[in-house]
Design a protein around this motif. Structure first.
Motif, PDB file in Angstrom:
ATOM      1  N   UNK A  39       0.849  -1.194   0.000  1.00 11.41           N
ATOM      2  CA  UNK A  39       0.000   0.000   0.000  1.00 11.41           C
ATOM      3  C   UNK A  39       0.883   1.241   0.000  1.00 11.41           C
ATOM      4  N   UNK A  40       0.312   2.322  -0.484  1.00 16.97           N
ATOM      5  CA  UNK A  40       1.003   3.607  -0.531  1.00 16.97           C
ATOM      6  C   UNK A  40       0.105   4.655   0.106  1.00 16.97           C
ATOM      7  N   UNK A  41       0.641   5.358   1.097  1.00 13.47           N
ATOM      8  CA  UNK A  41      -0.076   6.432   1.781  1.00 13.47           C
ATOM      9  C   UNK A  41       0.631   7.739   1.424  1.00 13.47           C
ATOM     10  N   UNK A  42       0.036   8.492   0.502  1.00 13.87           N
ATOM     11  CA  UNK A  42       0.625   9.748   0.040  1.00 13.87           C
ATOM     12  C   UNK A  42       0.189  10.894   0.937  1.00 13.87           C
ATOM     13  N   UNK A  43       1.114  11.781   1.279  1.00 14.37           N
ATOM     14  CA  UNK A  43       0.866  12.877   2.217  1.00 14.37           C
ATOM     15  C   UNK A  43       0.351  12.274   3.530  1.00 14.37           C
ATOM     16  N   UNK A  44       1.118  11.322   4.050  1.00 11.79           N
ATOM     17  CA  UNK A  44       0.689  10.509   5.196  1.00 11.79           C
ATOM     18  C   UNK A  44       0.567  11.273   6.500  1.00 11.79           C
ATOM     19  N   UNK A  45       1.191  12.435   6.601  1.00 16.48           N
ATOM     20  CA  UNK A  45       1.133  13.165   7.866  1.00 16.48           C
ATOM     21  C   UNK A  45       1.711  12.323   8.988  1.00 16.48           C
ATOM     22  N   UNK A  46       1.070  12.337  10.139  1.00 12.56           N
ATOM     23  CA  UNK A  46       1.561  11.600  11.307  1.00 12.56           C
ATOM     24  C   UNK A  46       1.256  10.108  11.244  1.00 12.56           C
ATOM     25  N   UNK A  47       0.566   9.659  10.193  1.00 13.38           N
ATOM     26  CA  UNK A  47       0.475   8.236   9.936  1.00 13.38           C
ATOM     27  C   UNK A  47      -0.736   7.493  10.457  1.00 13.38           C
ATOM     28  N   UNK A  48      -1.817   8.176  10.770  1.00 17.05           N
ATOM     29  CA  UNK A  48      -3.012   7.470  11.245  1.00 17.05           C
ATOM     30  C   UNK A  48      -3.485   6.406  10.262  1.00 17.05           C
ATOM     31  N   UNK A  49      -3.543   6.742   8.977  1.00 17.37           N
ATOM     32  CA  UNK A  49      -3.968   5.760   7.969  1.00 17.37           C
ATOM     33  C   UNK A  49      -2.930   4.652   7.810  1.00 17.37           C
ATOM     34  N   UNK A  50      -1.658   4.998   7.827  1.00 16.44           N
ATOM     35  CA  UNK A  50      -0.589   4.004   7.683  1.00 16.44           C
ATOM     36  C   UNK A  50      -0.626   2.986   8.817  1.00 16.44           C
ATOM     37  N   UNK A  51      -0.803   3.454  10.039  1.00 18.39           N
ATOM     38  CA  UNK A  51      -0.875   2.552  11.193  1.00 18.39           C
ATOM     39  C   UNK A  51      -2.065   1.609  11.071  1.00 18.39           C
ATOM     40  N   UNK A  52      -3.204   2.149  10.704  1.00 20.53           N
ATOM     41  CA  UNK A  52      -4.414   1.350  10.514  1.00 20.53           C
ATOM     42  C   UNK A  52      -4.181   0.268   9.457  1.00 20.53           C
ATOM     43  N   UNK A  53      -3.610   0.659   8.322  1.00 20.53           N
ATOM     44  CA  UNK A  53      -3.392  -0.290   7.224  1.00 20.53           C
ATOM     45  C   UNK A  53      -2.361  -1.356   7.587  1.00 20.53           C
ATOM     46  N   UNK A  54      -1.308  -0.982   8.275  1.00 24.02           N
ATOM     47  CA  UNK A  54      -0.291  -1.965   8.672  1.00 24.02           C
ATOM     48  C   UNK A  54      -0.895  -3.028   9.585  1.00 24.02           C
ATOM     49  N   UNK A  55      -1.835  -2.631  10.406  1.00 21.83           N
ATOM     50  CA  UNK A  55      -2.510  -3.591  11.300  1.00 21.83           C
ATOM     51  C   UNK A  55      -3.475  -4.501  10.542  1.00 21.83           C
ATOM     52  N   UNK A  56      -3.760  -4.151   9.282  1.00 24.88           N
ATOM     53  CA  UNK A  56      -4.590  -4.999   8.407  1.00 24.88           C
ATOM     54  C   UNK A  56      -3.714  -5.791   7.426  1.00 24.88           C
ATOM     55  N   UNK A  57      -2.465  -5.975   7.769  1.00 28.17           N
ATOM     56  CA  UNK A  57      -1.509  -6.756   6.983  1.00 28.17           C
ATOM     57  C   UNK A  57      -1.055  -6.095   5.689  1.00 28.17           C
ATOM     58  N   UNK A  58      -1.111  -4.778   5.627  1.00 21.51           N
ATOM     59  CA  UNK A  58      -0.514  -4.074   4.498  1.00 21.51           C
ATOM     60  C   UNK A  58       0.943  -3.759   4.838  1.00 21.51           C
ATOM     61  N   UNK A  59       1.775  -3.721   3.803  1.00 23.29           N
ATOM     62  CA  UNK A  59       3.131  -3.218   3.914  1.00 23.29           C
ATOM     63  C   UNK A  59       3.053  -1.816   3.318  1.00 23.29           C
ATOM     64  N   UNK A  60       3.168  -0.815   4.170  1.00 24.60           N
ATOM     65  CA  UNK A  60       2.817   0.551   3.795  1.00 24.60           C
ATOM     66  C   UNK A  60       4.052   1.405   3.513  1.00 24.60           C
TER      67      UNK A  60
END
Length: 186
Positions: A39-60
């Motif tokens: 997965x790719x999180x563009x303009x991720x900021x502090x990473x709320x979406x990235x953390x959520x996705x990583x916990x769903x088995x994404x490599x972010x």
């Protein structure tokens, strides 16, 4: 003040009042579609979406212009042993990242708009992969959000841009002045 300094200052302020960044609520509601993978999180900021996705088995792969945000997310990812790979980059120079075609199951963009990214996003998402975007739009009820009109979507703009994809969720929320799309490449 340049963009990096502006965002570094905003993120320093947010970190001082934050336990852990929260993911986008609409993205959370779509979790049943999200099965993991790159997965790719563009303009991720502090990473709320990235953390959520990583916990769903994404490599972010998480990209932001703010080194404060990138360092913060690197620290959290390391402490929690999450597959998040933060990267410092100015998205106006994204071609320097050398993102491969058809390489992501999911691309996420929230609270950021650069229309020149749309062709890139379309090319880097795998067949049957997903795109989630939510940002400001020119809502008649929300003229002054403190956001310049150049960073606001026109009504129906995301539908028009991704109309050849399978639209799974779309909303223009006039009360909040945001436009949201979740679609699948077909």
């Amino acid at each position: 003040m340049n963009s990096r300094n502006k965002w570094n200052n905003k993120h320093k302020e947010r970190i001082s009042h934050l336990e852990e960044p929260k993911p986008n609520a609409r993205l959370e509601n779509l979790a049943s579609y999200l099965k993991g993978g790159p997965a790719l999180d563009l303009a991720c900021g502090l990473g709320g979406n990235s953390l959520f996705l990583a916990r769903l088995n994404f490599q972010v792969q998480a990209i932001d212009i703010s080194d404060v945000a990138v360092n913060y997310l690197q620290d959290i990812a390391a402490k929690q042993k999450l597959a998040i790979y933060p990267q410092l980059s100015d998205l106006t120079e994204i071609t320097t990242l050398n993102l491969q075609k058809n390489s992501f199951n999911l691309v996420v963009i929230t609270n950021y708009l650069d229309r020149s990214l749309f062709p890139l996003v379309k090319s880097i998402i795998k067949e049957d992969g997903y795109f989630f975007m939510e940002t400001f739009y020119m809502s008649p009820k929300h003229e002054n959000l403190g956001v310049s009109n150049q960073y606001k979507l026109e009504p129906g703009e995301l539908l028009a841009e991704f109309g050849d994809w399978k639209i799974l969720f779309y909303e223009e929320n006039e009360q909040e002045g945001r436009q949201t799309i979740f679609c699948q490449k077909c």
